[in-house]
Design a protein around this motif. Structure first.
Motif, PDB file in Angstrom:
ATOM      1  N   THR A   1       0.906  -1.172   0.014  1.00  0.00           N
ATOM      2  CA  THR A   1       0.197   0.048   0.080  1.00  0.00           C
ATOM      3  C   THR A   1       0.779   1.389   0.076  1.00  0.00           C
ATOM      4  O   THR A   1       2.238   1.301   0.177  1.00  0.00           O
ATOM      5  CB  THR A   1      -0.907   0.127   1.143  1.00  0.00           C
ATOM      6  OG1 THR A   1      -0.125   0.342   2.307  1.00  0.00           O
ATOM      7  CG2 THR A   1      -1.792  -1.239   1.494  1.00  0.00           C
ATOM      8  N   TYR A   2       0.183   2.275  -0.186  1.00  0.00           N
ATOM      9  CA  TYR A   2       1.059   3.780  -0.176  1.00  0.00           C
ATOM     10  C   TYR A   2       0.014   4.582   0.459  1.00  0.00           C
ATOM     11  O   TYR A   2      -1.396   4.359   0.345  1.00  0.00           O
ATOM     12  CB  TYR A   2       1.206   4.050  -1.670  1.00  0.00           C
ATOM     13  CG  TYR A   2       2.419   5.465  -1.339  1.00  0.00           C
ATOM     14  CD1 TYR A   2       3.674   5.155  -0.880  1.00  0.00           C
ATOM     15  CD2 TYR A   2       1.638   6.593  -1.351  1.00  0.00           C
ATOM     16  CE1 TYR A   2       4.180   6.190  -0.906  1.00  0.00           C
ATOM     17  CE2 TYR A   2       2.524   7.740  -1.309  1.00  0.00           C
ATOM     18  CZ  TYR A   2       3.903   7.419  -0.839  1.00  0.00           C
ATOM     19  OH  TYR A   2       4.815   8.472  -0.942  1.00  0.00           O
ATOM     20  N   PRO A   3       0.162   5.652   1.533  1.00  0.00           N
ATOM     21  CA  PRO A   3       1.614   5.955   1.788  1.00  0.00           C
ATOM     22  C   PRO A   3       2.110   4.719   2.639  1.00  0.00           C
ATOM     23  O   PRO A   3       1.577   4.025   3.355  1.00  0.00           O
ATOM     24  CB  PRO A   3       1.263   7.010   2.852  1.00  0.00           C
ATOM     25  CG  PRO A   3      -0.078   7.694   2.465  1.00  0.00           C
ATOM     26  CD  PRO A   3      -0.740   6.171   1.859  1.00  0.00           C
TER      27      PRO A   3
ATOM     28  N   ARG B   1      11.426  15.200  -7.537  1.00  0.00           N
ATOM     29  CA  ARG B   1      10.066  16.255  -7.359  1.00  0.00           C
ATOM     30  C   ARG B   1       9.055  15.662  -8.122  1.00  0.00           C
ATOM     31  O   ARG B   1       9.072  14.643  -8.915  1.00  0.00           O
ATOM     32  CB  ARG B   1      10.453  17.441  -7.813  1.00  0.00           C
ATOM     33  CG  ARG B   1      11.680  18.046  -7.569  1.00  0.00           C
ATOM     34  CD  ARG B   1      11.822  19.509  -6.898  1.00  0.00           C
ATOM     35  NE  ARG B   1      10.883  20.131  -6.956  1.00  0.00           N
ATOM     36  CZ  ARG B   1      10.973  21.332  -6.037  1.00  0.00           C
ATOM     37  NH1 ARG B   1      11.365  21.411  -4.813  1.00  0.00           N
ATOM     38  NH2 ARG B   1      10.057  22.354  -6.235  1.00  0.00           N
ATOM     39  N   ILE B   2       7.649  15.977  -7.836  1.00  0.00           N
ATOM     40  CA  ILE B   2       6.554  15.503  -8.570  1.00  0.00           C
ATOM     41  C   ILE B   2       6.790  15.797 -10.013  1.00  0.00           C
ATOM     42  O   ILE B   2       7.159  16.667 -10.426  1.00  0.00           O
ATOM     43  CB  ILE B   2       5.370  16.382  -8.060  1.00  0.00           C
ATOM     44  CG1 ILE B   2       5.083  16.084  -6.558  1.00  0.00           C
ATOM     45  CG2 ILE B   2       4.057  15.773  -8.898  1.00  0.00           C
ATOM     46  CD1 ILE B   2       3.816  16.988  -5.909  1.00  0.00           C
TER      47      ILE B   2
ATOM     48  N   THR C   1       1.336  12.067  -7.595  1.00  0.00           N
ATOM     49  CA  THR C   1       0.376  12.087  -6.634  1.00  0.00           C
ATOM     50  C   THR C   1      -0.857  11.373  -7.379  1.00  0.00           C
ATOM     51  O   THR C   1      -0.707  10.787  -8.590  1.00  0.00           O
ATOM     52  CB  THR C   1      -0.156  13.415  -6.354  1.00  0.00           C
ATOM     53  OG1 THR C   1      -1.361  13.407  -5.647  1.00  0.00           O
ATOM     54  CG2 THR C   1      -0.312  14.196  -7.597  1.00  0.00           C
TER      55      THR C   1
ATOM     56  N   ASN D   1      -8.892   7.066  -1.679  1.00  0.00           N
ATOM     57  CA  ASN D   1      -9.356   7.480  -0.183  1.00  0.00           C
ATOM     58  C   ASN D   1     -10.150   8.919  -0.304  1.00  0.00           C
ATOM     59  O   ASN D   1     -10.322   9.410   0.775  1.00  0.00           O
ATOM     60  CB  ASN D   1      -8.363   7.690   0.781  1.00  0.00           C
ATOM     61  CG  ASN D   1      -8.642   7.569   2.164  1.00  0.00           C
ATOM     62  OD1 ASN D   1      -9.964   6.901   2.274  1.00  0.00           O
ATOM     63  ND2 ASN D   1      -7.876   7.907   3.061  1.00  0.00           N
ATOM     64  N   GLY D   2     -10.878   9.121  -1.542  1.00  0.00           N
ATOM     65  CA  GLY D   2     -11.457  10.322  -1.618  1.00  0.00           C
ATOM     66  C   GLY D   2     -10.983  11.643  -1.653  1.00  0.00           C
ATOM     67  O   GLY D   2     -11.464  12.707  -1.676  1.00  0.00           O
ATOM     68  N   THR D   3      -9.422  11.495  -1.802  1.00  0.00           N
ATOM     69  CA  THR D   3      -8.837  12.767  -1.627  1.00  0.00           C
ATOM     70  C   THR D   3      -7.548  12.530  -2.816  1.00  0.00           C
ATOM     71  O   THR D   3      -7.518  11.591  -3.489  1.00  0.00           O
ATOM     72  CB  THR D   3      -8.366  13.345  -0.201  1.00  0.00           C
ATOM     73  OG1 THR D   3      -7.489  14.364  -0.596  1.00  0.00           O
ATOM     74  CG2 THR D   3      -7.477  12.256   0.418  1.00  0.00           C
ATOM     75  N   ARG D   4      -6.332  13.434  -2.547  1.00  0.00           N
ATOM     76  CA  ARG D   4      -5.397  13.163  -3.203  1.00  0.00           C
ATOM     77  C   ARG D   4      -4.126  12.749  -2.507  1.00  0.00           C
ATOM     78  O   ARG D   4      -3.970  13.247  -1.375  1.00  0.00           O
ATOM     79  CB  ARG D   4      -4.722  14.353  -4.002  1.00  0.00           C
ATOM     80  CG  ARG D   4      -4.018  14.497  -5.122  1.00  0.00           C
ATOM     81  CD  ARG D   4      -3.806  15.442  -6.101  1.00  0.00           C
ATOM     82  NE  ARG D   4      -5.238  15.521  -6.829  1.00  0.00           N
ATOM     83  CZ  ARG D   4      -5.198  16.378  -7.764  1.00  0.00           C
ATOM     84  NH1 ARG D   4      -4.579  17.299  -7.990  1.00  0.00           N
ATOM     85  NH2 ARG D   4      -6.499  16.293  -8.406  1.00  0.00           N
ATOM     86  N   VAL D   5      -3.520  11.527  -2.708  1.00  0.00           N
ATOM     87  CA  VAL D   5      -2.567  11.074  -1.941  1.00  0.00           C
ATOM     88  C   VAL D   5      -1.271  11.860  -2.283  1.00  0.00           C
ATOM     89  O   VAL D   5      -0.880  12.068  -3.339  1.00  0.00           O
ATOM     90  CB  VAL D   5      -2.190   9.717  -2.255  1.00  0.00           C
ATOM     91  CG1 VAL D   5      -1.017   9.056  -1.093  1.00  0.00           C
ATOM     92  CG2 VAL D   5      -3.623   8.918  -1.859  1.00  0.00           C
ATOM     93  N   GLN D   6      -0.246  12.231  -1.110  1.00  0.00           N
ATOM     94  CA  GLN D   6       0.830  12.975  -1.190  1.00  0.00           C
ATOM     95  C   GLN D   6       1.932  12.063  -1.690  1.00  0.00           C
ATOM     96  O   GLN D   6       2.003  11.009  -1.412  1.00  0.00           O
ATOM     97  CB  GLN D   6       1.305  13.518  -0.075  1.00  0.00           C
ATOM     98  CG  GLN D   6       1.534  12.363   1.318  1.00  0.00           C
ATOM     99  CD  GLN D   6       1.203  13.028   2.816  1.00  0.00           C
ATOM    100  OE1 GLN D   6       0.574  13.850   2.713  1.00  0.00           O
ATOM    101  NE2 GLN D   6       2.605  12.830   3.437  1.00  0.00           N
ATOM    102  N   PRO D   7       2.773  12.421  -2.779  1.00  0.00           N
ATOM    103  CA  PRO D   7       4.086  11.669  -3.352  1.00  0.00           C
ATOM    104  C   PRO D   7       5.124  11.271  -2.393  1.00  0.00           C
ATOM    105  O   PRO D   7       5.594  10.401  -2.737  1.00  0.00           O
ATOM    106  CB  PRO D   7       4.528  12.461  -4.609  1.00  0.00           C
ATOM    107  CG  PRO D   7       3.943  13.809  -4.104  1.00  0.00           C
ATOM    108  CD  PRO D   7       2.815  13.781  -3.369  1.00  0.00           C
ATOM    109  N   PHE D   8       5.350  11.911  -1.417  1.00  0.00           N
ATOM    110  CA  PHE D   8       6.151  11.720  -0.510  1.00  0.00           C
ATOM    111  C   PHE D   8       5.719  11.258   1.196  1.00  0.00           C
ATOM    112  O   PHE D   8       4.723  11.975   1.459  1.00  0.00           O
ATOM    113  CB  PHE D   8       7.375  12.555  -0.458  1.00  0.00           C
ATOM    114  CG  PHE D   8       7.841  13.224  -1.780  1.00  0.00           C
ATOM    115  CD1 PHE D   8       9.052  12.550  -2.216  1.00  0.00           C
ATOM    116  CD2 PHE D   8       7.212  14.154  -2.489  1.00  0.00           C
ATOM    117  CE1 PHE D   8       9.438  12.949  -3.387  1.00  0.00           C
ATOM    118  CE2 PHE D   8       7.801  14.497  -3.705  1.00  0.00           C
ATOM    119  CZ  PHE D   8       8.908  13.600  -3.997  1.00  0.00           C
TER     120      PHE D   8
ATOM    121  N   GLY E   1       6.116  11.916   9.060  1.00  0.00           N
ATOM    122  CA  GLY E   1       5.009  11.102   8.794  1.00  0.00           C
ATOM    123  C   GLY E   1       5.256   9.658   9.475  1.00  0.00           C
ATOM    124  O   GLY E   1       4.255   8.939  10.014  1.00  0.00           O
TER     125      GLY E   1
END
Lengths: 610, 610
Positions: A206-208, A240-241, A540, A544-551, A556
């Motif tokens: 999985t991610y994060p 970077r993204i 990204t 989960n209903g949103t945007r997942v951060q790439p890092f 965290g």
């Protein structure tokens, strides 16, 4: 593809041969350079490709890379875990406590052979020439197999490299890959297991993601650190993204070029059967482990392995159940079949291949479930006795011999659960079921079988010494079952090899050739554990209903520990518990330090470490 | 329920009247005390219930609570946002910069009336007695409506409280709720908007959650801080996983007691239509905003509002599309209908009610789409002209009048998009479509309509002064369209009120009574904005392939900022960018401090602030 690795994996497993976005596990001889140039304004040249190929290491079932001029090797912790476990002792647990060699002298030798791909030779023509036109399928398959073996030997003698056969595009191409081997490998650094598998099976796939899943080794030649001409250099700044990334490694196995019939067979037969078997095993291990903490400890590693596999196979199964994806497979197949039908030469060669494969799979419906169940018979006694029986018959074991001693109690529980399943799948009248149960309940029968006097190694040696007839004559119920099991599996396996496997191999190869003829070679072969390159951007994605951060960040990692309300240690065997030395260091770490990142690349098991 | 709030919401929207786990938005007169006692070994007594009820505040469409002996009130930032926005100025932007009153004198008066529920009186018998048995549906509905209004007046005179009618169980019960009102409310503290809506629309309705979404107000009476007898006390320690929590607030609206036909109507007609309309509006705003940054700024708030609504309505729609859930609704309805059919008295009363509702909805199929489209006609000119026309006809406006001036260019774009949709839904032959287009393309027609000279307020005043005949005679295309639009909507609305709404109200009430007769009152009514109590434990849950932590932490907030690779400010209008003063304070904050938490409770819009 702005999707995470896991989703990419699941989607790609069943995606049709037409390509989506950056999908593709490309061989080094056939990269989509034009597409890369168009999309990313970058296409690697020969020097770049040689550089990354010669920096990449084949780790058996996984991958790694040279990362310093002195032969330092970076891979995943879980890739090196087996080898490091074997040099660990109770007094020095290198997995649990981690290890850092502060001097070269402190680097610890492990048993491991790593290989660098030096040579790729296409032997398709030679191999295909070995099969006589119009010969029966099994005969053609056999002839090509022999020709490929000979080609490997020939290249090996010529190049003095360690060579392996590589079959690509389901038999559309045959290659010999030659490797330089390294067998003096030493452990340089590993974090503590708790950090390497932080989040446990829950956060796996999985991610994060917050695991510190790495190990460092070093290759030695003639007792000195090896100085590779090619190694990957550490970036001075992080990605970077949107940055383009490359993964050079050894993806293990995909089945994207399967026909629709093969996918349906997996969906209806093999996948559910495999999941059912794993769930049975998990249930028994959980039941055994619940009895007391020591028993829980005994089964923990097996349980993690099974849960890891189940998570992957359920994801794969979910992909097969995705009607939209299967419709795309169906449409792609219909198109190719239509194109083949319009060309008399292709039609003669491959026109019947899809229906031949489908017919073979129809036969396999009565073979595969029985073979799966019978091959899954658990217990060290049965395994040892099957080896004993085979030994006297001169048959090489098909599967690994003894499977490591398990507590007799656990073995009886596993066998009882297997008997329940065998009864359900094979039927109560099946000779194996009748012989094994002998009128008893599965629990009773399992106890009798597990308690065989032949559990004792000396007893087995005596019997082996007494010879074939004594083994055949023995009335021990476990040995009798092992005899019948061996004979039954051998018979079923022979039927499957001839009537199913050979037919599929032959016709998959014909379809592959037809596909080349229709679409050209603008595609990549299924993963086979051979070296591949895949690419995609740091991303990204929506979930989960949103945007997942790439890092993920160092902060965290601590959030994932503290987020359980201060009692991570008490939850799920401490899957999210940080080691004390990490907790003590929290204030000294920069929370904004990037930790893991997400990129949209097409990988699968075997890419680990790349 | 070990599921997050969002999932609980979606599942609960369409769950049948039989209860699952801790589902339920209970009224204070009818709590499931036995069930609570059995599951949590705790059931509130009267004193406890009075205490939380008298600590709870009704915020119009939302909720809040007294949290100190000096009348301090805690609610969500987004609940107080409108009122605080109205006292903000360019020089002192209380939303953007946040505010802390360091002394009582610095507390800032806002325009807001809050209410505490003091009295609940069941007037069902009185209201039901007003309707004559056997009277037509519209007549019964009207008679009950009048009786309920009278009951409100009567209780208001007797109690001197501010009273409201409350209809529960779709008309199964009628109540009068009496409130003590507070209208001197002052702002005490609000974080900066960027913290209150950290994560923007992306992280809205999801978990893990990192917004600091709170405001503090204080109630005053006679110029002094009000001293409530009842207020919620701050916990000395935070909650732990599994702790039971209670939510006392005012959930706005659910439709769980709808018949299957009503749910199908929402699934097939109203939900898709609503989503389509919102998507059209979003598309236009995005297109307008893309032209330059100032235009983007102009539409930002509207865009956020539409996206927030779309996220909710798509979730709701997904629930309606969940076949499993709908099968449960169907089964529950079939069971109730079966029980009613077996009882002659119930059958006489409600036996036909399901088919009557279904028949009414069949009529609504030709009314609802046209009404939705026509009521959605955009543009301030049209709205103002409809008001003008209505004014002369003595008809009260059904919808709010002028909708705030929007740039003429944007208005023309919105109107053009609406014309495309109206054409598609109503058909090219519809009088409104023909009148509006007048042979032009939607873009051309929209430009003409938007550029009407009656856009000018003085011109409208002149026309209004000229009287009804002048308005009817005017040849201005926008005014002509407004006239036709008004008349058409009025006619359709009358048909819907009489043939659809009255029938549904009458028969929903009959079904409610039948449900009480069959199952008793061991259930809760749909949300109606009245005070409710719901409960459930602090929870982890499975999502995203793993287990979600029940708490977010202060460190997790920074992770959500740093996780974009150091350029959060550049991504999605800085949705995850932390204000500089927070970044400057990072090292001084304890990363392990719990921030938001997840509990499995049954809530919906209106519960905000509770």
């Amino acid at each position: 593809m702005r999707i995470p690795i896991l989703v990419a994996l699941l989607a790609a497993i069943i995606s049709p041969s037409t390509l989506h976005a950056d999908e593709g596990m490309w061989t080094f001889d056939n990269l989509p350079l034009k597409r890369m140039q168009e999309k990313y304004s970058f296409a690697p040249d020969k020097a770049w490709l040689d550089h990354v190929r010669l920096s990449a290491l084949h780790f058996g079932g996984a991958s790694g890379s040279f990362v310093s001029a002195d032969g330092l090797i970076l891979t995943n912790h879980h890739v090196g875990r087996g080898a490091v476990g074997r040099i660990s002792t109770k007094e020095r647990d290198l997995l649990k406590d981690g290890y850092i060699a502060r001097t070269r002298d402190a680097e610890l030798k492990v048993t491991m052979t790593l290989r660098v791909l030096q040579l790729m030779e296409n032997v398709t023509e030679k191999v295909n020439a070995a099969a006589k036109p119009g010969a029966p399928e099994a005969e053609s398959v056999q002839a090509r197999k022999k020709a490929l073996e000979e080609a490997v030997k020939e290249v090996e003698q010529r190049s003095k490299l360690s060579c392996s056969p590589v079959t690509l595009y389901q038999g559309g191409e045959y290659w010999v890959y030659g490797y330089e081997a390294f067998d003096d490998i030493r452990l340089v650094a590993a974090p503590e297991l708790q950090m390497a598998m932080f989040g446990g099976d829950f956060d796996n796939f999985t991610y994060p993601r917050h695991s510190l899943d790495f190990m460092l080794f070093r290759a030695y030649k003639d007792g000195k650190p090896y100085q590779p001409k090619h190694y990957l250099k550490w970036a001075q700044t992080g990605p970077r993204i949107g940055d383009l990334t490359f993964v050079v490694g050894h993806p293990g196995s995909t089945n994207r070029l399967w026909t629709l019939a093969q996918m349906n067979f997996a969906k209806e037969v093999t996948s559910p059967l495999g999941i059912r078997g794993s769930e049975r095993q998990r249930e028994v291990l959980l039941r055994y482990g619940k009895q007391d903490p020591e028993k829980a400890r005994q089964v923990q590693t097996s349980l993690l392995g099974i849960e890891n596999g189940l998570k992957a196979s359920k994801g794969y199964f979910a992909g097969l159940l995705d009607d939209e994806a299967m419709k795309r497979v169906q449409a792609a197949e219909a198109e190719l079949r239509g194109r083949v039908a319009k060309d008399p030469k292709l039609q003669a060669q491959a026109g019947e291949s899809w229906t031949r494969i489908e017919a073979a799979l129809k036969i396999n419906r009565s073979l595969a479930p029985a073979l799966t169940v019978l091959n899954g018979a658990p217990g060290s006694v049965l395994a040892q006795l099957r080896t004993l029986v085979r030994g006297t018959e001169g048959t090489a074991p098909r599967r690994g011999g003894a499977r490591g001693a398990v507590a007799e109690e656990l073995e009886a529980m596993q066998l009882a659960a297997w008997l329940v399943e065998a009864k359900a799948i094979l039927g109560v009248q099946h000779p194996i079921v009748m012989q094994a149960l002998a009128g008893k309940t599965p629990e009773e029968a399992a106890k009798v079988l597990t308690a065989s006097p032949l559990r004792d190694e000396a007893a087995r040696k005596n019997l082996a010494a007494a010879g074939k007839e004594a083994i055949q004559a023995s009335g021990d119920p476990a040995l009798a079952l092992a005899r019948l099991l061996g004979a039954t599996v051998r018979d079923l396996q022979k039927q499957q090899d001839e009537q199913v496997t050979a037919v599929i191999q032959e016709h998959a190869a014909r379809i592959a050739k037809a596909r080349f003829a229709v679409y050209g070679k603008d595609t990549y072969p299924d993963a086979t554990g051979s070296l591949r390159l895949t690419y995609g951007p740091v991303s990204t994605y929506e979930a989960n209903g949103t945007r997942v951060q790439p890092f993920t960040t160092m902060g965290g990692l601590f959030d994932r520990h503290f987020g359980w309300g201060g009692n991570a240690a008490a939850i799920e065997n401490g899957a999210w518990a940080l080691p004390q030395r990490w907790l003590d260091s929290e204030k000294r770490l920069d929370a904004s330090t990037p930790y893991n990142f997400c990129h949209a690349v097409d990988i699968i098991g075997g890419n680990s470490g790349s």
